[in-house]
Write an enzyme that holds these catalytic residues in place. Structure first.
Site, PDB file in Angstrom:
ATOM      1  N   HIS A 371       0.806  -1.220   0.000  1.00  0.00           N
ATOM      2  CA  HIS A 371       0.000   0.000   0.000  1.00  0.00           C
ATOM      3  C   HIS A 371       0.842   1.276   0.000  1.00  0.00           C
ATOM      4  CE1 HIS A 371      -4.093  -1.625   0.521  1.00  0.00           C
ATOM      5  NE2 HIS A 371      -3.546  -2.551   1.294  1.00  0.00           N
ATOM      6  N   LYS A 563      -9.345  13.298   4.057  1.00  0.00           N
ATOM      7  CA  LYS A 563      -8.393  12.186   4.116  1.00  0.00           C
ATOM      8  C   LYS A 563      -7.443  12.426   5.281  1.00  0.00           C
ATOM      9  CE  LYS A 563      -7.309  12.943  -0.188  1.00  0.00           C
ATOM     10  NZ  LYS A 563      -7.289  11.661  -0.877  1.00  0.00           N
ATOM     11  N   ARG A 564      -6.661  11.423   5.576  1.00  0.00           N
ATOM     12  CA  ARG A 564      -5.677  11.568   6.645  1.00  0.00           C
ATOM     13  C   ARG A 564      -4.800  12.796   6.385  1.00  0.00           C
ATOM     14  NH1 ARG A 564      -0.786   8.501   6.830  1.00  0.00           N
ATOM     15  NH2 ARG A 564      -1.629   7.359   5.059  1.00  0.00           N
ATOM     16  N   LYS A 569      -0.183  14.124   1.100  1.00  0.00           N
ATOM     17  CA  LYS A 569      -1.541  14.316   0.591  1.00  0.00           C
ATOM     18  C   LYS A 569      -1.816  15.789   0.288  1.00  0.00           C
ATOM     19  CE  LYS A 569      -3.277  10.133   2.840  1.00  0.00           C
ATOM     20  NZ  LYS A 569      -3.690   9.339   1.679  1.00  0.00           N
ATOM     21  N   THR A 671      -9.066   5.717  -2.232  1.00  0.00           N
ATOM     22  CA  THR A 671     -10.434   5.231  -2.424  1.00  0.00           C
ATOM     23  C   THR A 671     -11.439   6.371  -2.239  1.00  0.00           C
ATOM     24  OG1 THR A 671     -10.454   4.497  -0.102  1.00  0.00           O
ATOM     25  CG2 THR A 671      -9.985   2.830  -1.781  1.00  0.00           C
ATOM     26  N   LYS A 675     -15.090   7.210  -4.169  1.00  0.00           N
ATOM     27  CA  LYS A 675     -16.368   7.470  -3.497  1.00  0.00           C
ATOM     28  C   LYS A 675     -16.940   8.819  -3.932  1.00  0.00           C
ATOM     29  CE  LYS A 675     -14.468   4.974   0.421  1.00  0.00           C
ATOM     30  NZ  LYS A 675     -13.694   5.157   1.661  1.00  0.00           N
TER      31      LYS A 675
END
Length: 831
Positions: A371, A563-564, A569, A671, A675
């Site tokens: 991952h 998100k985290r 990110k 993911t 969504k």
């Protein structure tokens, strides 16, 4: 081995409810009285939740038994999904929907004078995961059950899940997430399913009666793993699979000697220490105690799970060579990879199988999902720590490594640098470390990435040597999400519109979504689609007003990044755009701008100081921007605390724009991008992770792509990246960074964010400054489309219609065919 004959066929509990009109309200009232011990005068919403959960559980139990019996009767190959995280979220509405009882239950509660939404909201989120990894595992369990794949989840029953996040004075504050405070009506405690788990001790060598060298692990500290079973219903209820979570129990209740002496704390000290292993998700591993607990957690659950699997296998088979034909174990990331050494220990030391035969069995059983592309995120353990906690496993890993390197030397003689790179043990001068990803690759028959780019980069960068050694072992399995949870449950308005337009079959077969593509030109469908989005935005706007005191118009562009919180990110890049937009407004308050509401949500790891500082910056910027009269509501910034599955189900349907802006080559898949697009949000993103495949599906004209490619990022790294050059060349970037660094948004502490800005100017490891101009240009394109509502809605419809590839049903189907070698197996009475 002969199968044991049943003395008589057991009568299963009823699967369906009585057909009488009052059967469901009566069943709820019965459980309220007999399971909760309350009547409707004293019952709380949570009491009604427990009652309804028991009604749903009653319907699942018969199907669970029927499913498991069918697996045994058919001697099916089983899939065991090993994951340290399962981010299940709330189960009530999902279970009722999969059983076909959701709407009937809502009506029954309403007929009893109970608000169904308050009942559903009283269920705590089962937050046994950190983010994408755990949520993916939950989606996979749903898809395995829906497809009829004989699949089990194995993990830890953490007493405290992912921490509860509060925002105080703009900063993240963590508190325990005691999700089990009021019990868990879904689970079945299995007091009889107990397995010993050992730690520490020493290894004794001895020769058996044939003179063969054997090993015995002695003088260990022991505890017990106790099972808790959670039924997982597939959509339609034909199959109900099981998720088994382990809780640590002391092998001794307390020391009676200390107790009799009056030293009550000392008497239970050993018990409490043992049971700490399943106490909390993700202990702080910045300390030696935290690292030790983390390793113990990983071994604890794989040790118990493997004993359980071998017990189940041995009921009907006495030849371990059949294990790969009957058992498939998927390692979800490196966390459970110690299972490879543990299975070798069980086969070699306990069952006395010779090494080569045991290794063939082991590699035939295991497969590994990677991952991450970041070398620093690949898990390693100090040899000293493993030697102290798992001494026999370290010996086994050394032997695996010796044999592996010997094979590599045969094919690449004299290439000592290759041996150093692929060794399972990193011979670092600062201390030897076991490379768990290397163990997982060597010990598995298949290794997969989770998006096409991710898999390609695995083969070309971090695992290029292994791809050369094991050609064909590394394959791609692009992630997916379950449409049951992430469209039908999260967005009932959209789900109802789709069903009314093309029928209900899309819930099981997401490829049917393609049928709504032709309706993108239909003015009636577009109007209905826009009305659904508008209603979802109004719901989120009310939440922002009531919970956060932020007045945002549903007419504004709802720009969402959930998100985290992590530097790669790039929530910080989003903030740079917000500050730039803000500075443009205050320079010319009379200008026409597209109103925008920017929504953030996510948690930072407790020990991740930079991520927590980014949360503080977001909230400080929000405080200034939201209260500046010159902005007049045209730009709002909101940080929604305590991101969870339930919060995501509220935010995602309301999103207009999906921020997927990680540095190219860093996000394995993502993911959230799937969504959000499934729910009609347009994506602004880099060519990273699954964004590339989303672009290929929805069309380049229906997505906003910007920034460096993964190859260009690598090229920058090779040639040398000078972030300050972008600062010098771009006036708006310079103004933005100067505002943040000078204390404009932190007047009480002007130097608060100086370190963040200096980090961007000197190193900028995730290339924010290089992508800044391109990002702003993409945001400009977003606004040019948003002001044309017909065009925006058309693009949103096409995004929904073309997202069928990203169903977890498709992903699980590919795993079943290409990695696990299993087929759907639905009980005949349910087929």
């Amino acid at each position: 081995m002969d199968r044991p004959k049943r003395i008589k066929k057991l009568t299963l509990p009823p699967i369906e409810l009585d057909a009488k009109e009052d059967a469901l309200p009566q069943a709820i009232s019965n459980h309220l009285a007999f399971s909760v011990g309350k009547d409707d005068l004293t019952a709380t919403n949570h009491d009604f939740f427990v009652s309804v959960a028991h009604v749903a559980r009653d319907r699942m139990v018969g199907r669970l038994m029927e499913t498991m019996r069918h697996y045994y009767d058919e001697d099916a190959k089983r899939v065991y999904y090993f994951s340290l995280e399962f981010l299940m979220g709330r189960a009530l509405s999902n279970s009722l929907d999969n059983l076909g009882l959701l709407e009937e239950t809502k009506k029954s509660l309403a007929s009893m004078g109970i608000d169904p939404e308050e009942v559903f909201d009283s269920e705590p989120d089962a937050g046994l995961g950190n983010g994408g990894l755990g949520r993916l595992a939950a989606c996979f369990l749903d898809s395995m059950a829906t497809l009829g794949i004989p699949g089990y989840g194995y993990g830890i029953r953490y007493e405290y899940g992912m921490f509860y996040q509060r925002i105080e004075n703009g900063r993240q504050v963590e508190s325990p997430d005691n999700w089990l405070r009021y019990g868990n009506p879904w689970e079945f405690p299995r007091q009889e399913v107990l397995y010993p788990v050992k730690f520490h001790g020493r290894v004794v060598e001895y020769a058996d009666e044939k003179g063969l060298l054997r090993y015995h692990w002695v003088d260990t500290e022991d505890l017990m793993a106790m099972a808790y079973d959670n039924p997982i219903p597939g959509f339609g209820g034909e199959t109900v699979n099981n998720m088994r979570l382990w809780s640590a129990k002391s092998s001794h209740e307390f020391d009676l000697t200390y107790f009799n002496e009056g030293n009550y704390i000392k008497a239970v000290e050993s018990k409490n220490e043992s049971e700490n292993i399943s106490k909390v998700l993700y202990p702080d591993d910045s300390t030696s105690m935290g690292r030790e607990l983390r390793l113990k957690q990983q071994y604890f659950f794989v040790c118990a799970s493997l004993q359980d699997i071998l017990y189940r296998f041995s009921k009907f088979h006495d030849n371990c060579d059949l294990l790969p034909e009957k058992v498939a174990i998927q390692l979800n990331d490196t966390h459970p990879s110690i299972a490879i050494a543990e299975l070798m220990r069980l086969l070699v030391d306990v069952r006395f199988i010779d090494w080569d035969r045991a290794w063939k069995i082991t590699t035939g059983v295991f497969a590994y999902t990677n991952h991450t592309l970041m070398p620093e995120a690949l898990e390693t353990w100090p040899v000293e720590l493993m030697e102290r906690i798992l001494p026999r496993h370290l010996q086994i890993i050394y032997e695996i490594n010796r044999r592996f390197l010997k094979d590599v030397m045969r094919s690449w003689p004299g290439d000592n640098d290759l041996l150093r790179r692929v060794s399972l043990v990193d011979e670092n001068p600062s201390g030897k470390r076991v490379r768990m990803a290397h163990l997982a690759i060597v010990g598995s028959h298949k290794v997969n990435g989770v998006a096409e780019l991710h898999t390609k980069l695995m083969k070309e960068t971090i695992f290029a040597d292994f791809d050369r050694i094991y050609p064909g072992k590394i394959v791609n399995m692009t992630n997916g999400v379950t449409p049951r949870r992430w469209i039908k449950q999260a967005n009932p308005g959209l789900a109802g519109l789709i069903t009314a337009t093309i029928g209900p079959e899309w819930v099981r077969d997401l490829s049917r979504l393609r049928e709504i593509e032709s309706f993108a030109q239909d003015p009636v469908f577009r109007k209905d689609f826009a009305a659904v989005k508008r209603a979802n935005k109004e719901c989120l706007a009310r939440f922002l007003r009531d919970r956060l005191g932020i007045e945002s118009s549903p007419d504004s562009l709802f720009d969402v990044q959930i998100k985290r919180i992590h530097e790669y990110k790039r929530q910080l890049l989003n903030v740079l755009h917000i500050v730039t937009a803000y500075s443009r407004i205050i320079r010319d308050p009379a200008q026409q701008v597209v109103p925008r509401t920017v929504v953030f949500s996510g948690k930072a790891a407790p020990g991740y100081a930079t991520a927590k500082l980014i949360i503080k910056l977001i909230n400080d910027v929000a405080e200034i921007v939201n209260h500046d009269h010159r902005v007049a509501g045209r730009l709002n910034v909101a940080f929604i605390p305590n991101y969870s599955v339930s919060n995501a189900e509220m935010i995602i349907p309301a999103a207009d724009l999906s921020e997927q802006i990680s540095t190219a080559g860093t996000e394995a898949s993502g993911t959230g991008n799937m969504k959000l697009a499934m729910n009609g949000a347009l994506t602004i993103g880099t060519l990273d992770g699954a964004n590339i495949e989303i672009r290929a599906e929805v069309g380049e004209e229906n997505i906003f792509i910007f920034g460096l490619t993964a190859d260009e990022v690598l090229d920058f790294k090779r040639k040398g990246y000078v972030p300050r050059s972008f600062y010098s060349a771009n006036e708006e970037l310079r103004t933005t960074l100067d505002m943040i660094g000078s204390g404009y948004f932190s007047p009480d502490e002007p130097g608060r964010f100086r370190g963040l800005v200096d980090g961007l100017l000197t190193s900028d490891p995730f290339f924010l400054l290089a992508d800044y101009a391109s990002y702003l240009e993409a945001q400009k394109k977003v606004e040019s489309v948003f002001v044309d509502p017909d065009r925006w809605i058309q693009m949103a419809i096409l995004n929904v219609a073309r997202m069928s590839r990203f169903s977890s049903d498709r992903t699980i189907g590919e795993y079943a065919q290409k990695i696990w070698g299993v087929s759907p197996l639905i009980p005949p009475s349910r087929a």
